[in-house]
Design a protein around this motif. Sequence first.
Motif, short mmCIF file in Angstrom:
data_model
loop_
_atom_site.label_atom_id
_atom_site.label_comp_id
_atom_site.label_asym_id
_atom_site.label_seq_id
_atom_site.Cartn_x
_atom_site.Cartn_y
_atom_site.Cartn_z
N GLU A 10 0.65 -11.83 -11.70
CA GLU A 10 -0.47 -11.39 -12.62
C GLU A 10 0.42 -10.17 -13.51
O GLU A 10 0.29 -9.41 -12.79
CB GLU A 10 -1.38 -11.30 -12.69
N PRO A 11 0.98 -10.15 -14.44
CA PRO A 11 1.42 -8.66 -15.03
C PRO A 11 0.29 -7.98 -14.66
O PRO A 11 -0.80 -8.34 -15.54
CB PRO A 11 2.26 -9.52 -15.84
N GLY A 12 0.99 -6.25 -14.25
CA GLY A 12 -0.24 -6.15 -14.51
C GLY A 12 -0.96 -5.47 -14.07
O GLY A 12 -1.82 -4.65 -14.54
N SER A 13 -1.21 -6.31 -13.03
CA SER A 13 -2.01 -6.41 -11.83
C SER A 13 -1.44 -5.44 -10.79
O SER A 13 -0.14 -5.46 -10.54
CB SER A 13 -2.15 -7.79 -11.35
N TRP A 14 -1.86 -5.24 -9.88
CA TRP A 14 -2.08 -4.47 -8.61
C TRP A 14 -1.65 -5.59 -7.14
O TRP A 14 -2.86 -6.22 -7.18
CB TRP A 14 -2.62 -3.35 -8.76
N SER A 34 6.42 -8.13 -14.46
CA SER A 34 5.71 -6.89 -14.54
C SER A 34 4.30 -6.43 -13.56
O SER A 34 3.20 -5.94 -14.73
CB SER A 34 5.49 -7.23 -16.23
N ALA A 35 4.16 -6.98 -12.59
CA ALA A 35 3.15 -5.75 -11.81
C ALA A 35 4.10 -5.32 -10.91
O ALA A 35 4.55 -4.94 -10.85
CB ALA A 35 2.94 -7.64 -10.34
N PHE A 36 2.41 -4.74 -9.91
CA PHE A 36 2.37 -3.61 -9.40
C PHE A 36 2.70 -3.85 -8.08
O PHE A 36 1.21 -4.58 -7.76
CB PHE A 36 1.50 -1.77 -9.74
N ASN A 102 5.02 1.71 -8.90
CA ASN A 102 4.67 2.05 -10.28
C ASN A 102 4.79 4.10 -10.79
O ASN A 102 3.98 4.44 -9.71
CB ASN A 102 3.67 1.52 -10.27
N THR A 104 3.41 5.26 -12.77
CA THR A 104 3.01 6.41 -14.18
C THR A 104 1.76 6.78 -13.59
O THR A 104 1.01 7.83 -13.97
CB THR A 104 2.69 5.36 -15.70
#
Length: 213
Positions: A10-14, A34-36, A102, A104
């Motif tokens: 899931e994009p944006g999930s960890w 685009s997942a972390f 990640n 950021t």
Amino acid sequence: MNILDDLIPEPGSWYIMDRGYLDFARLYRLTEWSAFFVTRAKVNTQFRRVYSHPVDKSDALLSDQTIVLTGVRTAADYPEKLRRTRYRDPETGKVFTFLSNNFTVPAETITRLYKSRWQVELFFRWIKQHLRIKSFYGTSMNAVKTQIWIAISVYVLVAIIKKQLKLDGSLYTILQILSVTAFEQVPIEQVLTNFDYSSDDPGSDKQLLFKEL
């Protein structure tokens, strides 16, 4: 590790994993989606440091680096940069090395995320030790969650009863007593307070495991 092949990121999930899941080709798939991720590094991981970021060592951080993998296979499996964070546990003195994609979030967030994963693991260890769930009656997510919540709810209710009635027996023994008297029309206080807890055996001939409740 095959679960990572079945997983739809899931994009944006960890995704927080221990080093048993350290497979750079599979981790790179998370990056492409685009997942972390945060995972433990192995001691034999070959890499080259690109940049060292300043860290607040009062947070038990030892280093926060940007690296690239230099192993023949790993460099091909994960061709982009990684974040390498080292942390010393103030309680045990043990040093942990984390890898993430990640760059950021603060370095201490990386360590806290992994610590949260450890709390989840402790929770499942508690389930194995106390709830005695050996099998599930359904395999869907809802079925598994429902059975776990029911088992936890029963455990908590019995813990409340044990405290209110000031019983000496273990929670497991009380659960066993309730399992073999579930259909008897006897007040629960009478059942539990009249039992000889020194024997710690509610009746082997009728004894039921908690998993069968």
